[in-house]
Design a protein around this motif. Structure first.
Motif, PDB file in Angstrom:
ATOM      1  N   LYS A 233      36.310  39.699  38.450  1.00 47.42           N
ATOM      2  CA  LYS A 233      36.649  39.845  39.656  1.00 47.42           C
ATOM      3  C   LYS A 233      36.147  38.693  40.452  1.00 47.42           C
ATOM      4  CE  LYS A 233      36.638  44.682  39.798  1.00 47.42           C
ATOM      5  NZ  LYS A 233      36.185  45.855  40.363  1.00 47.42           N
TER       6      LYS A 233
ATOM      7  N   ASP B  45      42.590  36.928  45.072  1.00 45.70           N
ATOM      8  CA  ASP B  45      43.834  37.106  43.948  1.00 45.70           C
ATOM      9  C   ASP B  45      44.268  35.390  44.171  1.00 45.70           C
ATOM     10  OD1 ASP B  45      45.946  36.953  42.158  1.00 45.70           O
ATOM     11  OD2 ASP B  45      46.849  38.575  42.979  1.00 45.70           O
TER      12      ASP B  45
ATOM     13  N   LYS C 222      47.954  34.255  44.188  1.00 40.56           N
ATOM     14  CA  LYS C 222      48.602  34.273  45.485  1.00 40.56           C
ATOM     15  C   LYS C 222      48.124  33.162  46.608  1.00 40.56           C
ATOM     16  CE  LYS C 222      49.603  39.170  44.738  1.00 40.56           C
ATOM     17  NZ  LYS C 222      49.581  40.432  45.430  1.00 40.56           N
TER      18      LYS C 222
END
Length: 276
Positions: free
Chosen positions: A212, A259, A262
């Motif tokens: 993460k 993310d 993106k």
């Protein structure tokens, strides 16, 4: 004809050892502490009155010609890499062990001002298997220094975390980089501009192979104290008394999972969202 016989190696007899010991005691009784230390610190135990001493007299002057060569380094104890049989007590896994708040200058991309070099506080931790005694914490720093000259992004942090997971043979790992990010902000009324500093942290968490990427922002703002507001209104309504509620400093801790596949989320983007 003279025949030279090779000297046969032999061990000294007990009588010879006793005579040598007596001679050494006589010498140690009149020698200075420095002379004894130069020859062998353990000889101090032969001096009358120090027979049971477990701590020899050590040299107080640092040897200027001392050099830690490869042979000396190889002789140094390494408990971490010794056998697991040396572990005492219960063998328990540790979730996080590492090094905190080591500082170094790091270069970051920004949306509005090109690259900025900022003093950055780095915390790096790994999990520790129950069969291991500890970690060499300097390895975390050395792994980080391999990439410290690059302009940092989450890709660079991932390479760093891969390096020290490999060096430390760990399953889980975490890196957090904290810094104070400067932004020129316009005042609310006058239109003047000045620097405002925002505490930002980039964190990469690797647990069980799942990663993460998180950006944290501590957004500081001014808010009205609700207790003070109610008391002020009460004084106005019931006593006709002018009263002013006071403001207080508040912190909104915003954490956003990134993310990277993106669009890029800039530091300034997250700050603008909080200011909107």
């Amino acid at each position: 004809m003279n025949v030279h016989m090779p000297e046969i190696e032999r061990f000294p007899s007990r009588d010879e050892a006793e005579k040598a010991l007596e001679l050494l005691r006589v010498w140690a009784g009149s020698a200075s502490d420095v002379e004894i230390s130069d020859l062998d610190p353990l000889i101090s135990r032969l001096v009358p009155g120090q027979e049971v001493s477990n701590y020899p007299a050590l040299a107080r002057a640092y040897p200027e010609d001392f050099e830690a060569d490869e042979a000396y380094k190889a002789s140094m104890p390494d408990l971490q890499n010794g056998p697991s049989s040396l572990i005492r007590g219960a063998k328990q896994q540790i979730q996080h062990v590492g090094i905190s708040n080591f500082r170094l200058p790091i270069r970051f991309h920004t949306r509005d001002n090109g690259d900025l070099t900022l003093e950055t506080s780095v915390t790096g931790t790994v999990s520790l298997d129950a069969e291991k005694k500890g970690i060499n914490m300097s390895r975390i720093m050395r792994s980080f220094y391999k990439s410290a000259d690059e302009t940092f992004s989450f890709d660079v942090i991932e390479r760093t975390i891969d390096a020290y997971k490999k060096d430390l043979e760990s399953f889980d790992a975490r890196i957090q980089m904290r810094f104070s990010f400067p932004v020129i902000v316009e005042s609310l009324r006058s239109g003047l501009e000045g620097f405002q500093y925002y505490d930002i942290a980039l964190e990469l968490v690797d647990v069980g192979g799942v990663r993460k990427k998180i950006m944290h922002l501590d957004y500081v703002y001014s808010s009205t104290c609700p207790c003070s507001l109610e008391l002020s209104e009460h004084a106005r309504q019931f006593r006709g008394q002018l009263a002013s509620p006071h403001s207080q400093r508040s912190v909104a801790r915003v954490s956003v999972e990134i993310d990277c596949a993106k669009s890029c989320l800039w530091f300034e983007d997250l700050i603008d969202l909080c200011r909107a």
